[in-house]
Design a protein around this motif. Structure first.
Motif, PDB file in Angstrom:
ATOM      1  N   GLU A 156       0.830  -1.210   0.000  1.00 16.40           N
ATOM      2  CA  GLU A 156       0.000   0.000   0.000  1.00 16.40           C
ATOM      3  C   GLU A 156       0.865   1.260   0.000  1.00 16.40           C
ATOM      4  OE1 GLU A 156      -3.508  -0.145  -0.008  1.00 16.40           O
ATOM      5  OE2 GLU A 156      -3.208  -2.306  -0.288  1.00 16.40           O
ATOM      6  N   HIS A 157       1.912   1.279   0.825  1.00 13.38           N
ATOM      7  CA  HIS A 157       2.814   2.425   0.881  1.00 13.38           C
ATOM      8  C   HIS A 157       3.996   2.277  -0.076  1.00 13.38           C
ATOM      9  CE1 HIS A 157       0.431   3.725   4.124  1.00 13.38           C
ATOM     10  NE2 HIS A 157       1.152   3.306   5.149  1.00 13.38           N
ATOM     11  N   GLY A 158       4.574   1.078  -0.122  1.00  8.40           N
ATOM     12  CA  GLY A 158       5.848   0.888  -0.809  1.00  8.40           C
ATOM     13  C   GLY A 158       5.767   0.555  -2.282  1.00  8.40           C
ATOM     14  N   ASP A 159       4.555   0.200  -2.780  1.00  6.71           N
ATOM     15  CA  ASP A 159       4.407  -0.171  -4.198  1.00  6.71           C
ATOM     16  C   ASP A 159       5.492  -1.149  -4.635  1.00  6.71           C
ATOM     17  OD1 ASP A 159       2.158   1.512  -4.622  1.00  6.71           O
ATOM     18  OD2 ASP A 159       3.475   3.232  -4.841  1.00  6.71           O
ATOM     19  N   LEU A 160       5.663  -2.206  -3.851  1.00  3.12           N
ATOM     20  CA  LEU A 160       6.717  -3.186  -4.095  1.00  3.12           C
ATOM     21  C   LEU A 160       6.598  -3.783  -5.494  1.00  3.12           C
ATOM     22  CD1 LEU A 160       9.063  -4.812  -2.783  1.00  3.12           C
ATOM     23  CD2 LEU A 160       7.336  -6.504  -2.116  1.00  3.12           C
ATOM     24  N   THR A 161       7.731  -3.868  -6.193  1.00  3.02           N
ATOM     25  CA  THR A 161       7.744  -4.390  -7.555  1.00  3.02           C
ATOM     26  C   THR A 161       8.778  -5.500  -7.678  1.00  3.02           C
ATOM     27  OG1 THR A 161       9.346  -2.707  -8.247  1.00  3.02           O
ATOM     28  CG2 THR A 161       7.007  -2.206  -8.570  1.00  3.02           C
ATOM     29  N   PRO A 162       8.619  -6.393  -8.668  1.00  6.78           N
ATOM     30  CA  PRO A 162       9.611  -7.449  -8.868  1.00  6.78           C
ATOM     31  C   PRO A 162      11.007  -6.868  -9.069  1.00  6.78           C
ATOM     32  CG  PRO A 162       7.649  -7.885 -10.164  1.00  6.78           C
ATOM     33  CD  PRO A 162       7.480  -6.505  -9.605  1.00  6.78           C
ATOM     34  N   GLY A 163      11.987  -7.551  -8.495  1.00  8.34           N
ATOM     35  CA  GLY A 163      13.374  -7.114  -8.638  1.00  8.34           C
ATOM     36  C   GLY A 163      13.857  -6.207  -7.533  1.00  8.34           C
ATOM     37  N   GLU A 164      12.943  -5.626  -6.744  1.00  6.19           N
ATOM     38  CA  GLU A 164      13.373  -4.817  -5.608  1.00  6.19           C
ATOM     39  C   GLU A 164      13.844  -5.729  -4.475  1.00  6.19           C
ATOM     40  OE1 GLU A 164      11.148  -0.573  -5.845  1.00  6.19           O
ATOM     41  OE2 GLU A 164      10.041  -2.154  -4.813  1.00  6.19           O
ATOM     42  N   ALA A 185       6.052 -11.410  -4.535  1.00  7.41           N
ATOM     43  CA  ALA A 185       6.072 -10.292  -5.485  1.00  7.41           C
ATOM     44  C   ALA A 185       7.260 -10.344  -6.434  1.00  7.41           C
ATOM     45  CB  ALA A 185       6.083  -8.966  -4.728  1.00  7.41           C
ATOM     46  N   GLY A 186       8.145 -11.331  -6.263  1.00  8.10           N
ATOM     47  CA  GLY A 186       9.326 -11.404  -7.114  1.00  8.10           C
ATOM     48  C   GLY A 186      10.436 -10.491  -6.661  1.00  8.10           C
ATOM     49  N   ALA A 187      10.368 -10.052  -5.405  1.00  9.25           N
ATOM     50  CA  ALA A 187      11.438  -9.218  -4.831  1.00  9.25           C
ATOM     51  C   ALA A 187      12.471 -10.128  -4.171  1.00  9.25           C
ATOM     52  CB  ALA A 187      10.856  -8.237  -3.821  1.00  9.25           C
ATOM     53  N   THR A 188      13.578  -9.530  -3.731  1.00  9.33           N
ATOM     54  CA  THR A 188      14.649 -10.265  -3.072  1.00  9.33           C
ATOM     55  C   THR A 188      14.591 -10.019  -1.578  1.00  9.33           C
ATOM     56  OG1 THR A 188      16.097 -10.058  -4.999  1.00  9.33           O
ATOM     57  CG2 THR A 188      17.146 -10.553  -2.885  1.00  9.33           C
ATOM     58  N   PRO A 189      14.221 -11.038  -0.774  1.00  9.13           N
ATOM     59  CA  PRO A 189      14.161 -10.842   0.675  1.00  9.13           C
ATOM     60  C   PRO A 189      15.514 -11.099   1.342  1.00  9.13           C
ATOM     61  CG  PRO A 189      12.591 -12.532  -0.113  1.00  9.13           C
ATOM     62  CD  PRO A 189      13.631 -12.326  -1.176  1.00  9.13           C
ATOM     63  N   LEU A 190      15.875 -10.243   2.291  1.00 10.20           N
ATOM     64  CA  LEU A 190      17.018 -10.424   3.168  1.00 10.20           C
ATOM     65  C   LEU A 190      16.490 -10.460   4.597  1.00 10.20           C
ATOM     66  CD1 LEU A 190      17.795  -8.226   0.744  1.00 10.20           C
ATOM     67  CD2 LEU A 190      20.025  -8.348   1.830  1.00 10.20           C
ATOM     68  N   VAL A 191      17.038 -11.338   5.433  1.00 10.80           N
ATOM     69  CA  VAL A 191      16.508 -11.523   6.782  1.00 10.80           C
ATOM     70  C   VAL A 191      17.654 -11.508   7.792  1.00 10.80           C
ATOM     71  CG1 VAL A 191      15.280 -13.092   8.333  1.00 10.80           C
ATOM     72  CG2 VAL A 191      14.530 -12.841   5.964  1.00 10.80           C
ATOM     73  N   THR A 192      17.429 -10.830   8.923  1.00 15.79           N
ATOM     74  CA  THR A 192      18.373 -10.866  10.036  1.00 15.79           C
ATOM     75  C   THR A 192      17.772 -11.634  11.200  1.00 15.79           C
ATOM     76  OG1 THR A 192      17.569  -8.847  11.107  1.00 15.79           O
ATOM     77  CG2 THR A 192      19.244  -8.590   9.387  1.00 15.79           C
ATOM     78  N   SER A 193      18.631 -12.238  11.999  1.00 17.36           N
ATOM     79  CA  SER A 193      18.213 -12.916  13.226  1.00 17.36           C
ATOM     80  C   SER A 193      19.464 -13.203  14.045  1.00 17.36           C
ATOM     81  CB  SER A 193      17.477 -14.219  12.919  1.00 17.36           C
ATOM     82  OG  SER A 193      17.181 -14.933  14.114  1.00 17.36           O
ATOM     83  N   SER A 194      19.278 -13.467  15.339  1.00 13.30           N
ATOM     84  CA  SER A 194      20.390 -13.902  16.172  1.00 13.30           C
ATOM     85  C   SER A 194      20.493 -15.420  16.221  1.00 13.30           C
ATOM     86  CB  SER A 194      20.222 -13.364  17.598  1.00 13.30           C
ATOM     87  OG  SER A 194      19.024 -13.863  18.170  1.00 13.30           O
ATOM     88  N   SER A 195      19.561 -16.111  15.557  1.00  7.40           N
ATOM     89  CA  SER A 195      19.494 -17.570  15.601  1.00  7.40           C
ATOM     90  C   SER A 195      19.749 -18.161  14.218  1.00  7.40           C
ATOM     91  CB  SER A 195      18.117 -18.016  16.108  1.00  7.40           C
ATOM     92  OG  SER A 195      17.875 -19.371  15.833  1.00  7.40           O
ATOM     93  N   ASP A 196      20.771 -18.989  14.102  1.00  2.00           N
ATOM     94  CA  ASP A 196      21.022 -19.657  12.822  1.00  2.00           C
ATOM     95  C   ASP A 196      19.872 -20.592  12.446  1.00  2.00           C
ATOM     96  OD1 ASP A 196      23.447 -18.413  12.360  1.00  2.00           O
ATOM     97  OD2 ASP A 196      24.632 -19.992  13.325  1.00  2.00           O
ATOM     98  N   ALA A 197      19.246 -21.214  13.448  1.00  2.00           N
ATOM     99  CA  ALA A 197      18.117 -22.104  13.158  1.00  2.00           C
ATOM    100  C   ALA A 197      16.962 -21.326  12.546  1.00  2.00           C
ATOM    101  CB  ALA A 197      17.663 -22.812  14.437  1.00  2.00           C
ATOM    102  N   LYS A 198      16.683 -20.133  13.074  1.00  2.00           N
ATOM    103  CA  LYS A 198      15.619 -19.312  12.512  1.00  2.00           C
ATOM    104  C   LYS A 198      15.998 -18.800  11.120  1.00  2.00           C
ATOM    105  CE  LYS A 198      13.573 -17.835  16.893  1.00  2.00           C
ATOM    106  NZ  LYS A 198      13.200 -16.688  17.765  1.00  2.00           N
ATOM    107  N   LEU A 199      17.267 -18.503  10.917  1.00  2.00           N
ATOM    108  CA  LEU A 199      17.707 -18.071   9.588  1.00  2.00           C
ATOM    109  C   LEU A 199      17.569 -19.205   8.574  1.00  2.00           C
ATOM    110  CD1 LEU A 199      20.846 -15.934  10.495  1.00  2.00           C
ATOM    111  CD2 LEU A 199      18.628 -15.106   9.675  1.00  2.00           C
ATOM    112  N   ASP A 200      17.825 -20.436   9.007  1.00  2.00           N
ATOM    113  CA  ASP A 200      17.624 -21.579   8.116  1.00  2.00           C
ATOM    114  C   ASP A 200      16.156 -21.691   7.717  1.00  2.00           C
ATOM    115  OD1 ASP A 200      20.301 -22.231   8.180  1.00  2.00           O
ATOM    116  OD2 ASP A 200      20.079 -23.774   9.726  1.00  2.00           O
ATOM    117  N   LEU A 201      15.253 -21.468   8.673  1.00  3.15           N
ATOM    118  CA  LEU A 201      13.823 -21.495   8.363  1.00  3.15           C
ATOM    119  C   LEU A 201      13.464 -20.375   7.392  1.00  3.15           C
ATOM    120  CD1 LEU A 201      12.226 -22.240  11.867  1.00  3.15           C
ATOM    121  CD2 LEU A 201      12.180 -23.725   9.849  1.00  3.15           C
ATOM    122  N   ALA A 202      14.020 -19.189   7.628  1.00  2.00           N
ATOM    123  CA  ALA A 202      13.756 -18.066   6.729  1.00  2.00           C
ATOM    124  C   ALA A 202      14.228 -18.381   5.318  1.00  2.00           C
ATOM    125  CB  ALA A 202      14.430 -16.799   7.253  1.00  2.00           C
ATOM    126  N   GLU A 203      15.383 -19.027   5.208  1.00  2.00           N
ATOM    127  CA  GLU A 203      15.901 -19.393   3.886  1.00  2.00           C
ATOM    128  C   GLU A 203      14.972 -20.383   3.198  1.00  2.00           C
ATOM    129  OE1 GLU A 203      20.178 -20.717   1.890  1.00  2.00           O
ATOM    130  OE2 GLU A 203      19.934 -20.632   4.065  1.00  2.00           O
TER     131      GLU A 203
END
Length: 338
Positions: A156-164, A185-203
């Protein structure tokens, strides 16, 4: 009907008690909803554990804003919904469409209006969205606050588009929805966490870059490195003042920081210099309207998005559910069966 009442602020959540209340009756423009499932947001923890108040809020109160169930009775003037419709609780019962205003956002479910941790609840029909057809109650009840907040920020605010690119701080409810919406949406997600297990789930859920911020305390530099020095188009900023400075470092020129949360140090000082230097935008996000929810629901159905439910607690175990979220043991959302 059975309901929980929150009787006082208490970081151990002992102020939550099961009581018997009279079943509410819908007014002419309202619907009565039999709640099947509800879920917890950090906002609900803050209300229960601290002096995080709304105008007109009084104890005892029925907590939680997230909920899903079926319409069992309609008021005399209701035309939009009918008995048997599966619906989701509105966060702001007075916000149907258009931009937010003080009048539309003054009243909030589970704040200064009775919430969803009860067998029945009453909501204005025009503000009450239908459930996405592809979801069950436990999945749909996660959308009222976290899902709609992430959607409002990026779409609604960010007008997210593919490739962003989208940087999601952590793996809680809002951040996990942001990851899923960005991936869809075809965007590239990056995720932070203090837990490698949670980062594996995010991946496994679509994150293309993961950063452990305990191992990389200057995680904004890790983001720049991962984006060839450019930075990300969007940051879903759930930390608040304590993380905002690094979010401003991680965003690209003309990028957007969607300011949502207050999870980290609220007293931290943040310089506006990076905003000026990069011509970036910082915008607060306050959930969203029913019309925005409807657009999100269509996207969920069209893309097969399944909300991440970490764990489901029974109704009698609501205090344990609160503590589980408070301790940060979850990814995605924690649900209570009603």
């Amino acid at each position: 009907m059975r309901a929980y009442e929150l009787r006082e602020e208490d970081p151990e959540f002992e102020g939550l008690e099961i009581v018997e209340r009279e079943r509410p009756e819908p007014g002419p423009d309202e619907v009565l909803v039999k709640i099947e499932a509800a879920s917890i947001n950090y906002r609900d923890l803050a209300i229960a554990a601290t002096e995080f108040g709304y105008p007109g809020e009084e104890y005892p109160m029925v907590p939680l804003c997230d909920g899903a169930g079926d319409v069992v009775e309609t008021g005399a003037d209701v035309e939009r919904l009918e008995e048997g419709d599966s619906v989701v609780a509105p966060f702001f019962p007075d916000w149907v469409d258009g931009p937010g205003t003080p009048e539309k956002t003054h009243t909030a479910t589970g704040g200064n209006r009775p919430g969803t941790l009860a067998e029945y609840a009453v909501f204005p029909a025009d503000a009450t969205p239908r459930m996405p057809a592809s979801l069950d109650y436990e999945e749909a009840c996660t959308l009222t606050c976290a899902g709609l907040t992430a959607w409002t920020a990026l779409e609604e605010h960010g007008d997210l588009t593919p490739g962003e690119s989208v940087l999601c701080l952590g793996t809680g409810g809002v951040s996990t929805f942001a990851l899923q919406f960005a991936d869809a949406a075809g965007a590239t997600p990056l995720v932070t966490s203090s837990s490698d297990a949670k980062l594996d789930l995010a991946e496994s859920r679509g994150a293309e870059v993961t950063i452990n911020y305990e191992e990389n305390p200057e995680w904004d530099e890790a983001v720049l490195e991962a984006t060839d020095g450019v930075g990300v188009d969007h940051v879903v900023e759930v930390g608040g003042a304590g993380t905002l400075e690094r979010s401003l470092g991680a965003v690209r020129y003309n990028g957007e920081v969607h300011l949502i949360g207050v999870l980290s140090d609220p007293e931290a000082d943040v310089s506006p210099q990076p905003v000026l230097h990069k011509a970036s935008s910082v915008r607060g996000v306050s959930v969203g309207s029913r019309a925005a929810f409807d657009r999100m629901a269509r996207a969920i159905d069209a893309n097969g998005i399944e909300p991440v439910v970490d764990r489901v607690f029974g109704f009698e175990d609501a205090r344990a559910a609160y503590r589980y979220v408070w301790n940060g043991e979850h990814t995605g959302k924690v649900v209570i069966e009603v």
